[in-house]
Motif scaffolding. Structure first.
Motif, PDB file in Angstrom:
ATOM      1  N   GLY A 152       7.982  14.103   9.321  1.00  8.57           N
ATOM      2  CA  GLY A 152       8.483  12.787   9.718  1.00  8.57           C
ATOM      3  C   GLY A 152       8.188  12.492  11.178  1.00  8.57           C
ATOM      4  O   GLY A 152       8.015  11.344  11.554  1.00  8.57           O
ATOM      5  N   CYS A 183      13.713  14.437  13.464  1.00  7.98           N
ATOM      6  CA  CYS A 183      14.174  13.680  12.303  1.00  7.98           C
ATOM      7  C   CYS A 183      14.765  14.543  11.197  1.00  7.98           C
ATOM      8  O   CYS A 183      15.474  14.040  10.346  1.00  7.98           O
ATOM      9  CB  CYS A 183      13.034  12.825  11.729  1.00  7.98           C
ATOM     10  SG  CYS A 183      11.802  13.740  10.772  1.00  7.98           S
ATOM     11  N   SER A 223      13.464  15.929   8.544  1.00 10.77           N
ATOM     12  CA  SER A 223      12.963  15.876   7.163  1.00 10.77           C
ATOM     13  C   SER A 223      12.210  17.148   6.789  1.00 10.77           C
ATOM     14  O   SER A 223      11.880  17.351   5.633  1.00 10.77           O
ATOM     15  CB  SER A 223      12.103  14.628   6.929  1.00 10.77           C
ATOM     16  OG  SER A 223      11.095  14.516   7.892  1.00 10.77           O
ATOM     17  N   ARG A 283      14.186  23.497  11.843  1.00  6.72           N
ATOM     18  CA  ARG A 283      13.191  22.411  11.772  1.00  6.72           C
ATOM     19  C   ARG A 283      11.816  23.082  11.665  1.00  6.72           C
ATOM     20  O   ARG A 283      11.280  23.574  12.655  1.00  6.72           O
ATOM     21  CB  ARG A 283      13.244  21.501  12.997  1.00  6.72           C
ATOM     22  CG  ARG A 283      14.616  21.019  13.390  1.00  6.72           C
ATOM     23  CD  ARG A 283      15.325  20.175  12.347  1.00  6.72           C
ATOM     24  NE  ARG A 283      16.670  19.829  12.825  1.00  6.72           N
ATOM     25  CZ  ARG A 283      17.738  19.648  12.057  1.00  6.72           C
ATOM     26  NH1 ARG A 283      17.651  19.765  10.737  1.00  6.72           N
ATOM     27  NH2 ARG A 283      18.903  19.346  12.592  1.00  6.72           N
ATOM     28  N   TYR A 311      12.807  10.398   0.877  1.00  5.06           N
ATOM     29  CA  TYR A 311      11.924  11.217   1.720  1.00  5.06           C
ATOM     30  C   TYR A 311      12.696  12.199   2.583  1.00  5.06           C
ATOM     31  O   TYR A 311      12.254  13.316   2.819  1.00  5.06           O
ATOM     32  CB  TYR A 311      11.072  10.294   2.597  1.00  5.06           C
ATOM     33  CG  TYR A 311       9.892  10.950   3.263  1.00  5.06           C
ATOM     34  CD1 TYR A 311       9.916  11.256   4.617  1.00  5.06           C
ATOM     35  CD2 TYR A 311       8.734  11.235   2.534  1.00  5.06           C
ATOM     36  CE1 TYR A 311       8.818  11.830   5.240  1.00  5.06           C
ATOM     37  CE2 TYR A 311       7.630  11.807   3.154  1.00  5.06           C
ATOM     38  CZ  TYR A 311       7.675  12.106   4.504  1.00  5.06           C
ATOM     39  OH  TYR A 311       6.589  12.679   5.118  1.00  5.06           O
ATOM     40  N   CYS A 312      13.875  11.803   3.055  1.00  3.47           N
ATOM     41  CA  CYS A 312      14.679  12.660   3.943  1.00  3.47           C
ATOM     42  C   CYS A 312      15.561  13.611   3.165  1.00  3.47           C
ATOM     43  O   CYS A 312      16.173  14.506   3.747  1.00  3.47           O
ATOM     44  CB  CYS A 312      15.572  11.806   4.827  1.00  3.47           C
ATOM     45  SG  CYS A 312      17.022  11.129   3.957  1.00  3.47           S
ATOM     46  N   GLN A 313      15.654  13.418   1.857  1.00  2.00           N
ATOM     47  CA  GLN A 313      16.730  14.044   1.099  1.00  2.00           C
ATOM     48  C   GLN A 313      16.622  15.555   1.006  1.00  2.00           C
ATOM     49  O   GLN A 313      17.623  16.252   0.983  1.00  2.00           O
ATOM     50  CB  GLN A 313      16.823  13.415  -0.296  1.00  2.00           C
ATOM     51  CG  GLN A 313      17.145  11.920  -0.249  1.00  2.00           C
ATOM     52  CD  GLN A 313      18.586  11.651   0.119  1.00  2.00           C
ATOM     53  OE1 GLN A 313      19.497  12.022  -0.600  1.00  2.00           O
ATOM     54  NE2 GLN A 313      18.808  11.008   1.266  1.00  2.00           N
ATOM     55  N   GLN A 348      18.101  16.743   4.142  1.00  2.00           N
ATOM     56  CA  GLN A 348      19.544  16.492   4.138  1.00  2.00           C
ATOM     57  C   GLN A 348      20.248  17.566   3.297  1.00  2.00           C
ATOM     58  O   GLN A 348      21.275  18.131   3.700  1.00  2.00           O
ATOM     59  CB  GLN A 348      19.863  15.114   3.524  1.00  2.00           C
ATOM     60  CG  GLN A 348      19.217  13.923   4.197  1.00  2.00           C
ATOM     61  CD  GLN A 348      20.032  13.344   5.332  1.00  2.00           C
ATOM     62  OE1 GLN A 348      21.116  13.834   5.656  1.00  2.00           O
ATOM     63  NE2 GLN A 348      19.532  12.298   5.959  1.00  2.00           N
ATOM     64  N   ASN A 383      19.596  14.995  10.957  1.00  2.00           N
ATOM     65  CA  ASN A 383      18.893  14.505   9.771  1.00  2.00           C
ATOM     66  C   ASN A 383      18.915  12.985   9.721  1.00  2.00           C
ATOM     67  O   ASN A 383      19.929  12.370   9.385  1.00  2.00           O
ATOM     68  CB  ASN A 383      19.518  15.090   8.494  1.00  2.00           C
ATOM     69  CG  ASN A 383      19.222  16.562   8.355  1.00  2.00           C
ATOM     70  OD1 ASN A 383      19.948  17.403   8.891  1.00  2.00           O
ATOM     71  ND2 ASN A 383      18.144  16.894   7.671  1.00  2.00           N
ATOM     72  N   CYS A 403      18.089   9.311   8.326  1.00  2.00           N
ATOM     73  CA  CYS A 403      17.788   8.633   7.075  1.00  2.00           C
ATOM     74  C   CYS A 403      17.470   7.190   7.411  1.00  2.00           C
ATOM     75  O   CYS A 403      18.357   6.424   7.772  1.00  2.00           O
ATOM     76  CB  CYS A 403      18.961   8.699   6.094  1.00  2.00           C
ATOM     77  SG  CYS A 403      18.665   7.706   4.609  1.00  2.00           S
ATOM     78  N   ARG A 404      16.257   6.802   7.336  1.00  2.00           N
ATOM     79  CA  ARG A 404      15.827   5.437   7.690  1.00  2.00           C
ATOM     80  C   ARG A 404      16.383   4.403   6.721  1.00  2.00           C
ATOM     81  O   ARG A 404      16.581   3.252   7.082  1.00  2.00           O
ATOM     82  CB  ARG A 404      14.290   5.398   7.744  1.00  2.00           C
ATOM     83  CG  ARG A 404      13.685   4.034   8.012  1.00  2.00           C
ATOM     84  CD  ARG A 404      14.027   3.518   9.383  1.00  2.00           C
ATOM     85  NE  ARG A 404      13.404   2.233   9.637  1.00  2.00           N
ATOM     86  CZ  ARG A 404      13.918   1.054   9.231  1.00  2.00           C
ATOM     87  NH1 ARG A 404      15.062   1.030   8.578  1.00  2.00           N
ATOM     88  NH2 ARG A 404      13.293  -0.072   9.479  1.00  2.00           N
ATOM     89  N   LEU A 436      10.077   6.624   7.382  1.00  2.00           N
ATOM     90  CA  LEU A 436      10.159   8.056   7.681  1.00  2.00           C
ATOM     91  C   LEU A 436       8.882   8.780   7.236  1.00  2.00           C
ATOM     92  O   LEU A 436       8.412   9.698   7.899  1.00  2.00           O
ATOM     93  CB  LEU A 436      11.406   8.670   7.040  1.00  2.00           C
ATOM     94  CG  LEU A 436      11.791  10.047   7.585  1.00  2.00           C
ATOM     95  CD1 LEU A 436      11.987  10.024   9.100  1.00  2.00           C
ATOM     96  CD2 LEU A 436      13.065  10.549   6.911  1.00  2.00           C
TER      97      LEU A 436
END
Lengths: 155, 732
Positions: free
Chosen positions: A38, A44, A46, A57, A99-101, A104, A130, A132-133, B351
């Motif tokens: 990300g 971020c 992700s 990370r 995408y971030c999940q 997360q 984390n 989340c956009r 993202l």
């Protein structure tokens, strides 16, 4: 250069230079695509995976630093999505783009290992890395409470 | 029923509001409707595979659109499997994700698709039984003949049904909403399991045999060209297969296109993305920054602000709309309220960075893309590479966020161009630095506002002067404002106009384009006016909404329904006890409402501001009117929540320019909202008898002024410029 790693409790090998970030070894050498790119600067979240149970990370972690560690990705949480955190996420219908999940969820798994019944404050602190956009934060928080077996303190 | 390629079908049954923008083939009039054969396949075991036609960018259409088909087909949702459709607009109708249009454009046609399939199944069963079709009904996956107590599962009838002629779409009966078993249920996303188990479903996850990875380094000043580059050194680095300069296809134009395609740059192609990225870090390149525009390297945010200040002192160069005489009315007003509002450039920040994968096989090209406008992307690729569109197959892949960014398709051209050059499948993936540096930004702007009040506190005149980017009367993409901007038509004397400044930067649509800035401006200024008039801002808005619009040529206002906006305002006021709100120092509530993309939304925000001017948004109430049916309440709520969080982001974000280039490089300098900044959100729907419309955009715009008005209530200090740091505030 051939590196030996332990990923999701399996011994694997990757032909990568030692300073390659773990993220890219996972994605490009081991075909594990759950950890995402990300930002590349650890901002971020992700790319979050677990290294000896701790959230890391992977985009800024050189693979040589984790050669002797137990690396866990979301693919290793369960064979079929039945880890309590995965089930909670399904119950609360958390993802929007999704995408971030993965990041997360791995951060949430690590939090719940350390703090089985976290407060909202503890969740906010643990999850602040984390991004989340799409804005699923309220549902992420609710899912963490659900996985912890406690009602969400606010909707 | 097998999924044959649809053909010979009229698309006439639904409106195409963006007629000019989308190149869906117009079929000759025929039996009407889209063919169920394109959309669904019933298997022998009774399960159904339904194609989801539009790009999935997190807005939930891959769940919502199949729900419409499944409902009218009359099957159990548990029997449905959803697949992402490829690009085939003759079969599926327009396929794009934008303008919150998926719901209004597909509400009718997709229900008719389901109903047509159901009718074919009834016909097949009736023929098999030798009974009249009118004696047959369906019940969750079976056709039933009550009189003879016979039934057949859809799986047993599918093959027969597939060979029957399609029914006339206009004869199809749709379900009564009372009978819905799927529509109106909060169904979890169809891709949740894949997401939660880390399946490779996103654009960057695409992997093809023999695929190489590419980074494409462009000039930080738009359209700058390469003068020198140390490509020989790069070519020797581990994993690097190719490194070459591309001149690109960008032409200098007075206003920069939002989607100009292939910009000049350097392609570095390697076995892995990381190896390409490492090579890029070793790149030493000399740019001709002024290659696109001589004035470009001088551009800066400070320069724009200075220019805007000068332009605001003059009358607007171009009139957009005027009636009555605002100038005269202001001279005789009992009270005048005057203010300047401003907001910055913003970047989209999906993202998942921009990316695409391309593969040539002989003269045929395949592209895997997360585009929100894949049809437009195919056109752009065809045009810039000189290939026939019919030689290009587009696979739509799940996007890690869209927000309007993916309406631009340059990454598709980059992937195709580089793949053709290196004669191998290629995935181009942008770094975060690329993504922020090479956006089509939400344009910044300034508004000079002046309103006149009479002795009763009614607005008698409104003057609005937008300083924006463009040339002459033409504005840069997404930098325009309409003559119907509220309160156009609702005050006796009105003027709105603009003046433009040159800009050498791409601009384009960000979630709720225009609205995402103009709601902040108009709804904050109305709050100021209410205060000056000694009136509650709710009353002032309701009075304006109750005013019969001015009759002089309101053509663009014809879609706006004032009663619907008044309705959500009243509802949110009731839900929050607005009229009895407490007025304690340090806490405050603000109200705002806005209509965009056919939705109507009113919001109240409650904030606390501490002694160090840190703002915490505690609660947001949103009431949205998007018609008579919320199709998937879980997905709908998610869009509302996301819109609220997006709005909170706008309070805190800015993109600035210096030396012709964007200064921010990564999320460390562009602070998107985090979990701790999430308010408690109360979302409710006002159900009205109107065609269902979308939720991707309408909730977001009014949240910004609701929060800013709440900040004023808490502190007595007015936020007229975003981000709020410019007024000494910060988000806690």
């Amino acid at each position: 250069m051939s590196l030996k790693l332990t990923v999701n409790q399996k011994a694997v090998q990757a032909d990568a230079s030692p300073d390659t970030p773990l993220l890219w070894v996972l994605r490009d050498h081991l075909d594990l695509k759950s950890a995402k790119y990300g930002c590349g600067v650890g901002s971020c979240g992700s790319c979050t995976v677990l290294v000896d149970g701790r959230p890391v990370r992977s985009c800024i972690t050189p693979v040589s630093a984790v050669a002797h560690a137990q690396i866990t990705t979301i693919e290793g949480l369960s064979p079929d999505g039945t880890h309590p955190v995965q089930k909670a996420w399904q119950e609360v219908d958390v993802p929007q783009c999704g995408y971030c999940q993965s990041g997360q969820i791995m951060a949430a798994v690590a939090l719940l290992e350390r703090t089985p019944k976290p407060t909202d404050e503890q969740i906010d602190t643990a999850m602040q890395g984390n991004l989340c956009r799409c804005g699923t934060y309220a549902r992420v928080r609710k899912a963490i409470h659900t996985a912890a077996g406690q009602p969400a303190l606010r909707d | 029923m097998s999924a044959l390629a649809g053909g010979g079908l009229a698309l006439g049954l639904y409106e195409q509001p963006f007629r000019g923008a989308f190149a869906a083939a117009q079929q000759p009039p025929g039996r009407g409707g889209l063919s169920p054969h394109a959309f669904l396949e019933i298997h022998a075991d009774g399960t159904v595979t339904i194609q989801s036609k539009n790009p999935e960018i997190g807005q939930g259409v891959s769940t919502m659109l199949p729900m419409l088909i499944a409902e009218e087909l009359d099957v159990e949702w548990s029997q449905v499997r959803v697949e992402q459709a490829g690009l085939d607009e003759r079969a599926f109708g327009p396929q794009f994700a934008g303008g919150s249009m998926s719901t209004p454009m597909n509400w009718e046609p997709l229900r008719r698709v389901g109903a047509a399939a159901r009718q074919l199944l009834i016909t097949a069963a009736a023929r098999k039984w030798g009974v009249a079709e009118t004696e047959c009904s369906t019940d969750a996956g079976k056709v039933v003949h009550a009189a003879s107590k016979r039934s057949l599962g859809y799986g047993e009838l599918a093959q027969d049904a597939a060979s029957l002629p399609l029914p006339d779409a206009s004869t199809l009966k749709l379900k009564d909403a009372r009978d819905y078993r799927i529509i109106g249920k909060p169904l979890p996303g169809v891709d949740n399991n894949a997401i939660l188990t880390g399946k490779p479903i996103f654009g960057i996850d695409v992997k093809l045999p023999g695929m190489l990875y590419a980074v494409y380094q462009k000039c930080p000043v738009f359209a700058g060209k390469v003068k020198t580059a140390n490509l020989d050194a790069l070519r020797g680095m581990p994993g690097v297969r190719h490194a070459f300069v591309v001149d690109g296809k960008v032409k200098a134009t007075p206003i920069v296109d939002s989607d100009p395609g292939m910009e000049p740059g350097i392609a570095i192609v390697a076995d892995t993305w990381w190896q390409a990225q490492v090579a890029r870090k070793a790149l030493k390149v000399e740019w001709d920054f002024a290659a696109g525009s001589e004035a470009a390297p001088a551009m800066s945010s400070q320069g724009f602000a200075d220019q805007a200040e000068k332009l605001l002192k003059e009358p607007a160069a171009h009139t957009i709309r005027t009636y009555g005489n605002a100038e005269t009315a202001l001279k005789t007003a009992a009270k005048i309220v005057e203010a300047t509002y401003a907001y910055p450039f913003l970047t989209h920040g999906t993202l998942e960075p921009q990316n695409a994968t391309a593969k040539f096989d002989g003269g045929k090209l395949e592209i895997w893309t997360t585009s929100q406008a894949p049809g437009g992307g195919r056109q752009l690729v065809a045009h810039q590479l000189g290939i026939a569109e019919s030689d290009i197959t587009i696979h739509m892949v799940r996007a890690g966020g869209g927000f309007g960014r993916r309406l631009m398709n340059e990454y598709m051209v980059e992937a195709a161009w580089i793949a053709r050059e290196v004669k191998a499948p290629v995935q181009v993936m942008w770094s975060r630095e690329d993504d922020i540096a090479h956006d089509a930004y939400r344009p910044g702007g300034w508004h000079g506002l002046k309103a006149g009040l009479d002795a009763q506190g009614k607005v008698t005149a409104w003057q609005q002067h937008l300083i924006t980017y463009g040339q002459g009367q033409h504005t840069a993409p997404s930098a325009d404002i309409g003559g119907d901007e509220f309160p156009s038509g609702r005050v006796p004397n009105y003027f709105i106009g603009h003046s433009t400044m040159p800009l050498w930067l791409r601009t384009g649509p960000l979630r709720a384009p225009g609205a995402n800035a103009y709601a902040f401006v108009g709804q904050s200024f109305l709050d100021e006016i209410a205060l000056a008039a000694g009136r509650d801002p709710l009353d002032l808005q309701l009075e304006l909404l109750a005013t019969v619009p001015d009759a002089s040529g309101n053509s663009r206002l014809s879609g706006f329904n004032a009663e619907r906006l008044a309705g959500v305002l009243k509802q949110v006021a009731e839900e929050t006890g607005w009229r009895n709100r407490s007025r304690k120092q340090g806490t405050g509530m603000g109200i705002a409402a806005y209509s965009c993309h056919q939705g109507y939304c009113a919001e109240v925000a409650e904030v606390t501001v501490d002694a160090a001017n840190r703002v915490r948004v505690n609660q947001v109430w949103a009431v949205a009117d998007v018609g008579r049916q919320i199709i998937n309440p879980s997905g709908a709520r998610a869009q509302a929540e996301g819109g609220i969080i997006e709005a909170i982001g706008h309070l805190n974000l800015e993109i600035t320019l210096a030396g012709g280039r964007v200064e921010q490089t990564n999320f460390t300098q562009y602070h998107l909202p985090r979990m701790r900044q999430t308010p408690q959100m109360h979302i409710s729907w006002r159900i009205t008898d109107n065609t269902p419309t979308g939720l991707g955009e309408p909730v977001m715009p009014a949240v910004i002024p609701a929060v800013c008005n709440a900040i004023f209530a808490a502190t007595g200090k007015r936020v007229r410029s975003l981000p709020i740091m410019k007024s000494g505030f910060s988000l806690a």
